[in-house]
Design a protein around this motif. Sequence first.
Motif, PDB file in Angstrom:
ATOM      1  N   SER A 197       1.035  -1.308   0.125  1.00  0.00           N
ATOM      2  CA  SER A 197       0.116  -0.125  -0.109  1.00  0.00           C
ATOM      3  C   SER A 197       1.059   1.241   0.055  1.00  0.00           C
ATOM      4  O   SER A 197       2.027   1.285   0.664  1.00  0.00           O
ATOM      5  N   THR A 198       0.640   2.490  -0.784  1.00  0.00           N
ATOM      6  CA  THR A 198       1.244   3.247  -1.084  1.00  0.00           C
ATOM      7  C   THR A 198       0.714   4.804  -1.240  1.00  0.00           C
ATOM      8  O   THR A 198      -0.473   4.554  -1.075  1.00  0.00           O
ATOM      9  N   ALA A 199       1.150   5.474  -0.750  1.00  0.00           N
ATOM     10  CA  ALA A 199       0.533   7.084  -1.151  1.00  0.00           C
ATOM     11  C   ALA A 199       1.225   8.410  -1.864  1.00  0.00           C
ATOM     12  O   ALA A 199       2.292   8.131  -1.993  1.00  0.00           O
ATOM     13  N   ILE A 200       0.794   9.349  -2.519  1.00  0.00           N
ATOM     14  CA  ILE A 200       1.774   9.668  -2.890  1.00  0.00           C
ATOM     15  C   ILE A 200       1.836  11.466  -1.869  1.00  0.00           C
ATOM     16  O   ILE A 200       0.601  11.612  -1.564  1.00  0.00           O
ATOM     17  N   LEU A 201       3.176  11.455  -1.597  1.00  0.00           N
ATOM     18  CA  LEU A 201       3.251  13.435  -1.033  1.00  0.00           C
ATOM     19  C   LEU A 201       3.051  14.247  -2.027  1.00  0.00           C
ATOM     20  O   LEU A 201       4.390  13.818  -2.605  1.00  0.00           O
ATOM     21  N   PHE A 202       3.127  15.101  -1.062  1.00  0.00           N
ATOM     22  CA  PHE A 202       3.074  16.820  -1.838  1.00  0.00           C
ATOM     23  C   PHE A 202       3.131  17.623  -0.474  1.00  0.00           C
ATOM     24  O   PHE A 202       2.593  17.938  -0.325  1.00  0.00           O
ATOM     25  N   PHE A 203       4.226  18.119  -1.333  1.00  0.00           N
ATOM     26  CA  PHE A 203       4.868  19.368  -0.008  1.00  0.00           C
ATOM     27  C   PHE A 203       6.155  20.008  -0.841  1.00  0.00           C
ATOM     28  O   PHE A 203       6.648  19.477  -1.824  1.00  0.00           O
ATOM     29  N   THR A 204       6.076  21.190   0.367  1.00  0.00           N
ATOM     30  CA  THR A 204       6.612  22.316  -0.222  1.00  0.00           C
ATOM     31  C   THR A 204       7.768  22.939   1.121  1.00  0.00           C
ATOM     32  O   THR A 204       7.558  23.226   1.748  1.00  0.00           O
ATOM     33  N   ARG A 205       9.869  22.511   0.310  1.00  0.00           N
ATOM     34  CA  ARG A 205      10.026  22.988   1.954  1.00  0.00           C
ATOM     35  C   ARG A 205       9.770  24.300   1.783  1.00  0.00           C
ATOM     36  O   ARG A 205      10.063  25.591   0.752  1.00  0.00           O
ATOM     37  N   THR A 206       9.473  24.809   3.246  1.00  0.00           N
ATOM     38  CA  THR A 206       9.724  26.464   3.353  1.00  0.00           C
ATOM     39  C   THR A 206      10.529  26.738   4.859  1.00  0.00           C
ATOM     40  O   THR A 206      11.203  28.045   4.822  1.00  0.00           O
ATOM     41  N   ASP A 207      10.992  26.050   4.967  1.00  0.00           N
ATOM     42  CA  ASP A 207      11.918  25.916   6.684  1.00  0.00           C
ATOM     43  C   ASP A 207      10.958  26.732   7.454  1.00  0.00           C
ATOM     44  O   ASP A 207      12.194  27.511   8.888  1.00  0.00           O
ATOM     45  N   SER A 208      10.285  27.264   7.254  1.00  0.00           N
ATOM     46  CA  SER A 208       9.367  27.950   8.532  1.00  0.00           C
ATOM     47  C   SER A 208       7.683  27.706   8.559  1.00  0.00           C
ATOM     48  O   SER A 208       6.488  28.471   8.804  1.00  0.00           O
ATOM     49  N   GLY A 209       7.562  26.908   8.245  1.00  0.00           N
ATOM     50  CA  GLY A 209       5.834  26.070   8.184  1.00  0.00           C
ATOM     51  C   GLY A 209       4.896  26.665   7.203  1.00  0.00           C
ATOM     52  O   GLY A 209       5.317  26.831   5.972  1.00  0.00           O
ATOM     53  N   GLY A 210       4.010  26.447   7.465  1.00  0.00           N
ATOM     54  CA  GLY A 210       3.109  26.988   5.941  1.00  0.00           C
ATOM     55  C   GLY A 210       1.749  25.621   6.274  1.00  0.00           C
ATOM     56  O   GLY A 210       1.253  26.775   5.205  1.00  0.00           O
ATOM     57  N   THR A 211       1.350  25.255   6.891  1.00  0.00           N
ATOM     58  CA  THR A 211       0.620  23.827   6.502  1.00  0.00           C
ATOM     59  C   THR A 211      -0.670  24.839   7.315  1.00  0.00           C
ATOM     60  O   THR A 211      -0.843  24.844   8.943  1.00  0.00           O
ATOM     61  N   ASP A 212      -1.279  24.915   6.629  1.00  0.00           N
ATOM     62  CA  ASP A 212      -2.680  25.383   6.959  1.00  0.00           C
ATOM     63  C   ASP A 212      -3.917  24.229   7.221  1.00  0.00           C
ATOM     64  O   ASP A 212      -4.442  24.365   8.765  1.00  0.00           O
ATOM     65  N   HIS A 213      -3.653  23.799   6.028  1.00  0.00           N
ATOM     66  CA  HIS A 213      -4.988  22.145   6.202  1.00  0.00           C
ATOM     67  C   HIS A 213      -4.126  21.428   5.256  1.00  0.00           C
ATOM     68  O   HIS A 213      -2.924  21.386   4.523  1.00  0.00           O
ATOM     69  N   VAL A 214      -4.332  20.080   5.393  1.00  0.00           N
ATOM     70  CA  VAL A 214      -2.945  18.662   4.750  1.00  0.00           C
ATOM     71  C   VAL A 214      -4.687  18.505   3.560  1.00  0.00           C
ATOM     72  O   VAL A 214      -5.942  18.096   4.050  1.00  0.00           O
ATOM     73  N   TRP A 215      -4.508  17.810   2.391  1.00  0.00           N
ATOM     74  CA  TRP A 215      -6.114  17.292   1.421  1.00  0.00           C
ATOM     75  C   TRP A 215      -5.311  16.167   1.489  1.00  0.00           C
ATOM     76  O   TRP A 215      -4.481  15.291   1.286  1.00  0.00           O
ATOM     77  N   PHE A 216      -6.829  15.588   1.441  1.00  0.00           N
ATOM     78  CA  PHE A 216      -6.307  13.660   1.534  1.00  0.00           C
ATOM     79  C   PHE A 216      -7.333  13.694   0.267  1.00  0.00           C
ATOM     80  O   PHE A 216      -8.671  13.980   0.306  1.00  0.00           O
ATOM     81  N   TYR A 217      -7.064  12.397  -0.041  1.00  0.00           N
ATOM     82  CA  TYR A 217      -7.806  12.060  -1.850  1.00  0.00           C
ATOM     83  C   TYR A 217      -7.442  10.619  -0.883  1.00  0.00           C
ATOM     84  O   TYR A 217      -6.647   9.840  -1.756  1.00  0.00           O
ATOM     85  N   ASP A 218      -8.858   9.843  -2.025  1.00  0.00           N
ATOM     86  CA  ASP A 218      -8.997   8.193  -1.397  1.00  0.00           C
ATOM     87  C   ASP A 218      -9.071   7.934  -2.796  1.00  0.00           C
ATOM     88  O   ASP A 218     -10.004   7.799  -2.789  1.00  0.00           O
ATOM     89  N   VAL A 219      -8.324   7.734  -3.664  1.00  0.00           N
ATOM     90  CA  VAL A 219      -8.205   6.629  -4.739  1.00  0.00           C
ATOM     91  C   VAL A 219      -8.602   5.179  -5.006  1.00  0.00           C
ATOM     92  O   VAL A 219      -7.707   4.234  -4.007  1.00  0.00           O
ATOM     93  N   GLN A 220      -9.429   4.742  -5.433  1.00  0.00           N
ATOM     94  CA  GLN A 220     -10.280   3.966  -5.524  1.00  0.00           C
ATOM     95  C   GLN A 220      -9.996   2.680  -6.276  1.00  0.00           C
ATOM     96  O   GLN A 220     -10.082   1.369  -6.697  1.00  0.00           O
ATOM     97  N   ALA A 221      -9.861   3.702  -7.092  1.00  0.00           N
ATOM     98  CA  ALA A 221      -9.801   3.004  -8.940  1.00  0.00           C
ATOM     99  C   ALA A 221      -8.881   3.848  -9.926  1.00  0.00           C
ATOM    100  O   ALA A 221      -9.161   5.291  -9.496  1.00  0.00           O
ATOM    101  N   ASP A 222      -8.101   3.367 -10.466  1.00  0.00           N
ATOM    102  CA  ASP A 222      -6.876   4.060 -10.875  1.00  0.00           C
ATOM    103  C   ASP A 222      -7.478   3.839 -12.505  1.00  0.00           C
ATOM    104  O   ASP A 222      -5.994   4.557 -13.027  1.00  0.00           O
ATOM    105  N   GLY A 223      -8.328   2.590 -13.747  1.00  0.00           N
ATOM    106  CA  GLY A 223      -8.743   2.966 -14.134  1.00  0.00           C
ATOM    107  C   GLY A 223      -8.063   1.204 -15.069  1.00  0.00           C
ATOM    108  O   GLY A 223      -8.178   0.941 -16.363  1.00  0.00           O
TER     109      GLY A 223
END
Length: 514
Positions: free
Chosen positions: A370-396
């Motif tokens: 089981s895997t996931a894709i993480l998307f992040f930005t290096r800031t060195d000063s925080g900046g995470t207000d919220h995290v978006w989640f998506y549950d992929v159930q089918a990929d074609g």
Amino acid sequence: MITGEIKSKVDAVWDAFWTGGISNPLEVMEQITYLLFIRRLDDEQTLALNRANLLKKPITDNPFPVGQDYDGRDWEDLRWSRFKNMDAAQAFEVVDKRVFPFIKDMRGEDSTYAHFMKDARLTIPNAGMLQRVVDRLDKIPMDNLDTKGDIYEYLLAKIASAGQNGQFRTPRHIIQLMVEMMRPEPGDRIVDPASGTCGFLVATTEYMRANYADAISSGAGREQYHHDMFHGFDFDNTMLRIGSMNMLLHGVEQPDIRYRDSLAQASNDDAGAYSMILANPPFAGSLDYENTAKDLQQIVKTKKTELLFMALFLRLLKPGGRAAVIVPDGVLFGSSKAHKELRRILVEDHKLDAVVKLPSGVFKPYAGVSTAILFFTRTDSGGTDHVWFYDVQADGFSLDDKRTPLLDEGKLGVSGVLNDHEHAKNNLPDVLKRWFLRDSSELEQQRTEQSFCVPKDDIAAQGYDLSLNRYKEIVHEEVEHRTPEVILDELDRLEKEITDGMAQLREMLAGGAA
């Protein structure tokens, strides 16, 4: 797009190796890579000669020397267009004794491809087999850039279908999704620290040509695209050769494809050098502290390669740089001190943008992890207000070992345009659509939906657990069941119908007998 006719010609080349006794798909791919490189040199020689004739100037940028060597043999014999017309025995002698040594002696200062060809060795065992392979390769059209790339991608796909070394290939549609979500631009410096066949970098070239053709076709934009945009590291020389050829056939003149153990101490010379990372590193096993860069251990003290690679990504990115990387689920919810600290760093010290949960069958038949894709930005000063989640159930594709395409699975286009799709068959177009709404309408999504946002404070309260199931709410529908008395009455009715039917059948049989 590669046609069925071209596929059959590529299959014929592949079959020539297998029937000749070379059955290791990586060895087949490596030998084809050498021969394509030799054919490419001949094309470059032809272009150089035509340019010299047009300008009425001496030829200066030809791959092959002009005239004869020290033994009085014509250098022209080393060209694909020349030896392909020789008899089998003579061609085998020229390719084995002259062409391959010539490739080895080519210096890498001018070409990354030549650098990785220095260990080239012909393993085709006899003249007849070489002649068959050369004849079949020569029938494959390689004039069009898109066709070249498609042909090589088709060959790489055959490595996976052969049932060995499939771990080197991340599914192309997953790569394409990640590239489209990241939207690379001219001027980006993109790195894959475990590049393998360079699938992520190749998909980026396709996106750039579809969206920024003018910007990368001349001037400083062209120079940056061909010489400074693409960087890939690997410590498998076979993969480096294949990856380099993959980039060449997709039209990049001088990508930075290098031998490097990305987690090693000696590889700490380009911290903060890149604006984007696209990667699916080999997350497996543990490393000895002595073989690992000390600055990575300072970020997260662990022997786990999956965590060390995450630390490496943060080191390679410049402030403001972005990453889209595939991680095993353990990174999301592992309970060790190192796991928790890494997630805290992503959420508190930088900007964690999204967690896209992939179905467990995406990498089948080679792995069911089981895997996931993480998307992040290096800031060195925080900046995470919220995290978006998506549950992929089918990929074609089906999520079993066969991974057969599903009907109406839709398709991601490199131009960013999506075709119609059936949502239940393929969630990937919906992922891309909702990704760009994550700071607007997606904020209003309920946690019962397939995608939703979670505030940073909620994540911190859960010990920085990033598993989607930690935050997704399941709504159980109330189902009314019939009472036992009603069910028993129904059974009585059915039993009476069966008894009456059997009685009628007996009467009919008795009447027929009479």
